[in-house]
Design an enzyme around this catalytic site. Structure first.
Site, short mmCIF file in Angstrom:
data_model
loop_
_atom_site.label_atom_id
_atom_site.label_comp_id
_atom_site.label_asym_id
_atom_site.label_seq_id
_atom_site.Cartn_x
_atom_site.Cartn_y
_atom_site.Cartn_z
N GLU A 135 0.85 -1.18 0.00
CA GLU A 135 0.00 0.00 0.00
C GLU A 135 0.89 1.23 0.00
OE1 GLU A 135 -2.31 -3.30 1.80
OE2 GLU A 135 -0.50 -2.33 2.56
N TYR B 113 7.92 2.57 -7.02
CA TYR B 113 7.26 1.28 -7.16
C TYR B 113 6.88 1.00 -8.61
CZ TYR B 113 7.06 1.50 -2.08
OH TYR B 113 7.39 1.59 -0.75
#
Length: 154
Positions: free
Chosen positions: A107, A119
């Site tokens: 998350e 990411y």
């Protein structure tokens, strides 16, 4: 990276330094108990980067069968933008892959553009949203997923 970093497994003796760095990096930090449990658990592991005898960053991850999760990643503010977060992320993903993990979730705050770029460059893609996931300040989290080749280095 600009400075020599050494990545190694986190140990119980590192918990105080991890907590100190966590508090510098996050408004809603993990507790000492959370770090102690992460370092001591068999399915959870921590890797830290040392520079100049101090903790410059860390990643905490866990596995459950062939699924993994990056639980936490932090780099000291003065050590950012030198590739250390990517080094730690890659080391964590390599360790998960070596354990047979084929997909990894995490998350990230919707507003954290730097983390989302990191990411994304590592192969994570948005697959969901957790409304109100973060408490301080309250914010939604994007759920990201990355596929791994089990046993392979990235």
């Amino acid at each position: 990276m600009g400075a020599p970093f050494r990545v190694r497994p986190a140990q119980a003796a590192d918990v105080a330094a991890l907590v100190t760095l966590e508090r510098r990096c996050f408004a809603d930090p993990w507790s000492e108990t959370s770090f102690r449990e992460a370092v001591d658990a068999g399915v959870t592991f921590g890797l830290l980067a040392e520079a100049d005898e101090s903790v410059a960053g860390y990643v905490i991850a866990r596995e459950a069968g062939d699924t993994g999760e990056v639980l936490n990643l932090a780099v000291a503010p003065e050590r950012r933008r030198r590739g250390l977060a990517r080094t730690l992320l890659d080391a964590g993903l390599d360790r998960l892959a070596a354990r047979g993990v084929t997909e990894v979730f995490l998350e990230v705050r919707e507003s954290n553009a730097a983390a989302r770029a990191l990411y994304g460059a590592a192969g994570f893609r948005a697959v969901g949203l957790r409304v109100g996931y973060y408490r301080n300040p309250r914010e939604d989290a994007l759920v990201l997923r990355c596929e791994l080749a089990a046993g392979a280095n990235r």
